[in-house]
Structure formats: structure tokens, C-alpha cells
Design an enzyme around this catalytic site. Structure first.
Site, PDB file in Angstrom:
ATOM      1  N   ASN A   1       0.931  -1.107   0.022  1.00 23.39           N
ATOM      2  CA  ASN A   1       0.000   0.097  -0.031  1.00 23.39           C
ATOM      3  C   ASN A   1       0.843   1.253   0.241  1.00 23.39           C
ATOM      4  O   ASN A   1       1.447   1.477   0.917  1.00 23.39           O
ATOM      5  CB  ASN A   1      -0.844  -0.111   1.308  1.00 23.39           C
ATOM      6  CG  ASN A   1      -1.606   1.188   1.348  1.00 23.39           C
ATOM      7  OD1 ASN A   1      -1.863   1.841   0.470  1.00 23.39           O
ATOM      8  ND2 ASN A   1      -2.239   1.419   2.566  1.00 23.39           N
TER       9      ASN A   1
ATOM     10  N   LYS B   1       0.152   4.409  -0.432  1.00 25.77           N
ATOM     11  CA  LYS B   1      -0.432   5.442   0.267  1.00 25.77           C
ATOM     12  C   LYS B   1      -0.283   6.701  -0.815  1.00 25.77           C
ATOM     13  O   LYS B   1      -0.254   6.331  -2.069  1.00 25.77           O
ATOM     14  CB  LYS B   1       0.198   5.646   1.689  1.00 25.77           C
ATOM     15  CG  LYS B   1      -0.101   4.361   2.595  1.00 25.77           C
ATOM     16  CD  LYS B   1       0.093   4.612   3.856  1.00 25.77           C
ATOM     17  CE  LYS B   1       0.008   3.421   4.536  1.00 25.77           C
ATOM     18  NZ  LYS B   1      -0.051   3.663   5.936  1.00 25.77           N
TER      19      LYS B   1
ATOM     20  N   HIS C   1      -9.677   1.777   4.208  1.00 26.97           N
ATOM     21  CA  HIS C   1      -8.319   1.861   5.132  1.00 26.97           C
ATOM     22  C   HIS C   1      -8.544   2.832   6.248  1.00 26.97           C
ATOM     23  O   HIS C   1      -9.189   3.847   6.099  1.00 26.97           O
ATOM     24  CB  HIS C   1      -7.144   2.324   4.283  1.00 26.97           C
ATOM     25  CG  HIS C   1      -5.932   2.305   4.853  1.00 26.97           C
ATOM     26  ND1 HIS C   1      -5.251   3.164   5.713  1.00 26.97           N
ATOM     27  CD2 HIS C   1      -4.860   1.346   4.854  1.00 26.97           C
ATOM     28  CE1 HIS C   1      -4.120   2.845   6.113  1.00 26.97           C
ATOM     29  NE2 HIS C   1      -3.663   1.801   5.619  1.00 26.97           N
TER      30      HIS C   1
ATOM     31  N   GLU D   1      -6.944   5.192   7.359  1.00 26.98           N
ATOM     32  CA  GLU D   1      -6.481   6.683   7.141  1.00 26.98           C
ATOM     33  C   GLU D   1      -7.562   7.226   6.318  1.00 26.98           C
ATOM     34  O   GLU D   1      -7.999   8.506   6.487  1.00 26.98           O
ATOM     35  CB  GLU D   1      -5.392   6.693   6.326  1.00 26.98           C
ATOM     36  CG  GLU D   1      -4.041   6.484   7.143  1.00 26.98           C
ATOM     37  CD  GLU D   1      -2.780   5.740   6.434  1.00 26.98           C
ATOM     38  OE1 GLU D   1      -2.819   5.943   5.116  1.00 26.98           O
ATOM     39  OE2 GLU D   1      -2.104   5.066   7.086  1.00 26.98           O
TER      40      GLU D   1
ATOM     41  N   GLU E   1      -5.866  -4.593  10.221  1.00 18.99           N
ATOM     42  CA  GLU E   1      -4.633  -3.734  10.549  1.00 18.99           C
ATOM     43  C   GLU E   1      -5.163  -3.114  11.769  1.00 18.99           C
ATOM     44  O   GLU E   1      -5.808  -1.929  11.763  1.00 18.99           O
ATOM     45  CB  GLU E   1      -4.692  -2.498   9.400  1.00 18.99           C
ATOM     46  CG  GLU E   1      -4.438  -3.260   8.126  1.00 18.99           C
ATOM     47  CD  GLU E   1      -3.805  -2.269   6.958  1.00 18.99           C
ATOM     48  OE1 GLU E   1      -2.826  -2.672   6.543  1.00 18.99           O
ATOM     49  OE2 GLU E   1      -4.554  -1.227   6.861  1.00 18.99           O
TER      50      GLU E   1
ATOM     51  N   GLY F   1       2.382   2.140  10.696  1.00 20.56           N
ATOM     52  CA  GLY F   1       3.388   2.905  10.559  1.00 20.56           C
ATOM     53  C   GLY F   1       4.103   3.467  11.780  1.00 20.56           C
ATOM     54  O   GLY F   1       4.770   4.463  12.022  1.00 20.56           O
TER      55      GLY F   1
ATOM     56  N   SER G   1       2.972  -2.406  10.278  1.00 17.82           N
ATOM     57  CA  SER G   1       4.473  -2.408  10.410  1.00 17.82           C
ATOM     58  C   SER G   1       4.911  -3.914  10.225  1.00 17.82           C
ATOM     59  O   SER G   1       5.726  -4.453  10.875  1.00 17.82           O
ATOM     60  CB  SER G   1       4.644  -2.118  11.967  1.00 17.82           C
ATOM     61  OG  SER G   1       4.498  -0.821  12.416  1.00 17.82           O
TER      62      SER G   1
HETATM   63  P1  PGA Z   1       2.695   0.188   7.642  1.00 18.06           P
HETATM   64  O1  PGA Z   1       1.275   0.625   6.775  1.00 18.06           O
HETATM   65  O2  PGA Z   1       3.090  -1.265   7.093  1.00 18.06           O
HETATM   66  O3  PGA Z   1       3.652   1.220   7.104  1.00 18.06           O
HETATM   67  O4  PGA Z   1       2.363   0.243   9.007  1.00 18.06           O
HETATM   68  C1  PGA Z   1       0.264  -0.533   6.722  1.00 18.06           C
HETATM   69  C2  PGA Z   1      -0.965   0.038   6.028  1.00 18.06           C
HETATM   70  O5  PGA Z   1      -1.391   1.218   6.456  1.00 18.06           O
HETATM   71  O6  PGA Z   1      -1.593  -0.605   5.116  1.00 18.06           O
END
Ligand code: PGA
Length: 250
Positions: free
Chosen positions: A10, A12, A95, A97, A167, A173, A213
Site C-alpha cells: 500500500n 499511500k 483503510h 486513514e 490492520e 506506521g 508494520s
Molecule cells: P505500515 O502500513 O506497514 O507502514 O504500518 C500498513 C498500512 O497502512 O496498510
């Protein structure tokens, strides 16, 4: 039937079209695999360049969002037909976000799920709890609601093709990965819910990913769990060494 592991990136809001093309060019070697499905979900404007760069390789390109209407006066949105015409099959939906910054709700996610199946896209539907919810002991209640509403109106045939990404928001993140046992517990809970809703066959076929992560050092332990069928990977999917996650068995 064994479920194939899916290593999904992903990106982003990262990388210009030319940066996307260069990265994918380099990933063709590192992400080669006969056994793991490899997908990179990229910003909409990067899609044509990414699809062109990935041509002839095992890397598939996906999208990060889609709108639930067919076409019309929805400034700034992207339709399912546009994605399909550009060569896209998979799209991330809901997601955290998008839920936090762009007012996505379980209802809009559900409308998008239905639109994906009406049009022939495969959704990767995200769910996950906040740290507060985990501490309050309501993780599974919250996730069951997200999944139940997200899947409203889907047939079993559709549900088994969908992908769910668990998630935990506190792990995205942050470098703070859920332990493999914590991740497995929730992914199993999600599979049990799918079994309640659709029966054994759908529950055994649907792919459930863990995200938050994921990195080369923890992918093997996470993906070895019974109910974890791969990962949705943010930061660690931006560089060619994403291949270390794809090839986690080596
Ligand atoms: P990350 O993000 O691997 O940077 O923690 C995962 C995601 O938001 O899909």
C-alpha cells in the site's frame, strides 16, 4: 484447498509516476515468486505508469480507493470502470486513514464493496481497532461490526473472492507490530465471523491479511499463522527490498 499467500503493498500518497515506474522496474527481480501473489496498490495517477512497468512480471497493480457510483458529477473521484480499463483488478477499501481523514464509514465501505462486485473488481477491505478499543476489550466487537456492515448484501460467491486486511490502527506506521499471536487471534475471529455469515467453504477460501508494520524481520512468523494469508504492507513496500517480504520463506 490451500490459500495462496498475498503480499500486498500500500503505497499511500507516495511516489510520482516516474518514481513508481523506476521502483517497479527494480522490484521485478526482487519480487519474483512462483508461490506468493504480489500486488502493489498505488496512487491513482501512478496506475498507468505502474501497469506499464510491471508488464510481463508477476507484480500486479492495484488501486487505493474507488467511488461507489458509476460515473457523473463527483469531482475528484475515480470509478470502477476507469480502474478496470487501466488494468486494475484489486482495490483497497476502508483503510483506517480513509476512515479517519476522509470520512469513510462502514456504510460507504459497503457501498464500495457492492460496486466492486457489480463491476468485477476485487476489494481488499480494511478493518482494525484503535489502541483505546483494544484496552477497553472491545476489539472483536468493533471488528465484527466493521466486517458485518462492510459485507452486507454480498453473496457467498462474492465474499469468498474478497480479501480482508486486519490492520490494528496502533500498529500502522508506528513500527509497533502486533505480536503474531495477537494478529492470529483477530484474523481467526474474522474467519469465524465469515463462517457464521457464509458457512465453511467461504470461510476456508477467503484471504485474510495482517497489516501494521510488517517488515522482512517479522513477515515469516506472521504469515506462518493458520489464519493469516499474507500482509498489507505500507512503508516496507516502497523499496525493492519488499522482495524480502515476498520471499519470506527463503
Ligand atoms: P505500515 O502500513 O506497514 O507502514 O504500518 C500498513 C498500512 O497502512 O496498510
Amino acid at each position: 484447498m490451500a490459500r495462496r499467500i498475498l503480499a500486498a503493498g500500500n503505497w499511500k500518497m507516495n511516489k510520482t509516476p516516474s518514481e513508481a515506474a523506476a521502483t517497479i522496474e527494480a522490484m521485478k527481480a526482487t519480487c519474483a515468486s512462483d508461490t506468493v501473489d504480489v500486488l502493489l496498490c498505488v496512487p491513482a495517477i501512478d496506475i498507468p505508469a505502474a501497469v506499464a512497468a510491471a508488464k510481463g512480471s508477476n507484480i500486479q497493480i492495484g488501486a487505493e480507493n474507488v467511488y461507489f457510483k458509476d460515473s457523473g458529477a463527483f469531482t475528484g473521484e475515480i470509478s470502477a470502470d476507469m480502474l478496470l480499463d487501466a488494468g486494475i483488478k484489486y482495490v483497497i477499501l476502508g483503510h483506517s486513514e480513509r476512515r479517519e481523514y476522509f470520512a469513510e464509514t462502514n456504510e460507504t465501505v459497503n457501498a464500495k464493496m457492492l460496486q466492486c462486485f457489480a463491476k468485477g473488481l476485487i476489494p481488499i477491505m480494511c478493518c482494525g481497532e484503535t489502541l483505546t478499543q483494544r484496552e477497553q476489550g472491545v476489539t472483536m466487537d468493533f471488528i465484527r461490526q466493521q466486517v458485518k456492515v462492510g459485507f452486507l448484501g454480498l453473496t457467498g460467491e462474492q465474499a469468498k473472492q474478497a480479501v480482508i486486511a486486519y490492520e490494528p490502527i496502533w500498529a500502522i506506521g508506528t513500527g509497533k507490530t502486533a505480536t503474531s499471536d495477537q494478529a492470529e487471534e483477530v484474523c481467526k475471529g474474522i474467519r469465524d465471523l465469515i463462517r457464521e455469515l457464509y458457512g465453511d467453504e467461504v470461510a476456508e477460501e477467503i484471504r485474510i491479511l495482517y497489516g501494521g508494520s510488517v517488515k522482512p524481520s517479522n513477515a515469516a512468523e506472521l504469515f506462518a499463522k493458520e489464519d493469516i494469508d499474507g500482509g498489507l504492507v505500507g512503508g516496507a513496500s516502497l523499496k525493492p527490498d519488499f522482495g524480502e517480504i515476498v520471499n519470506y520463506r527463503k
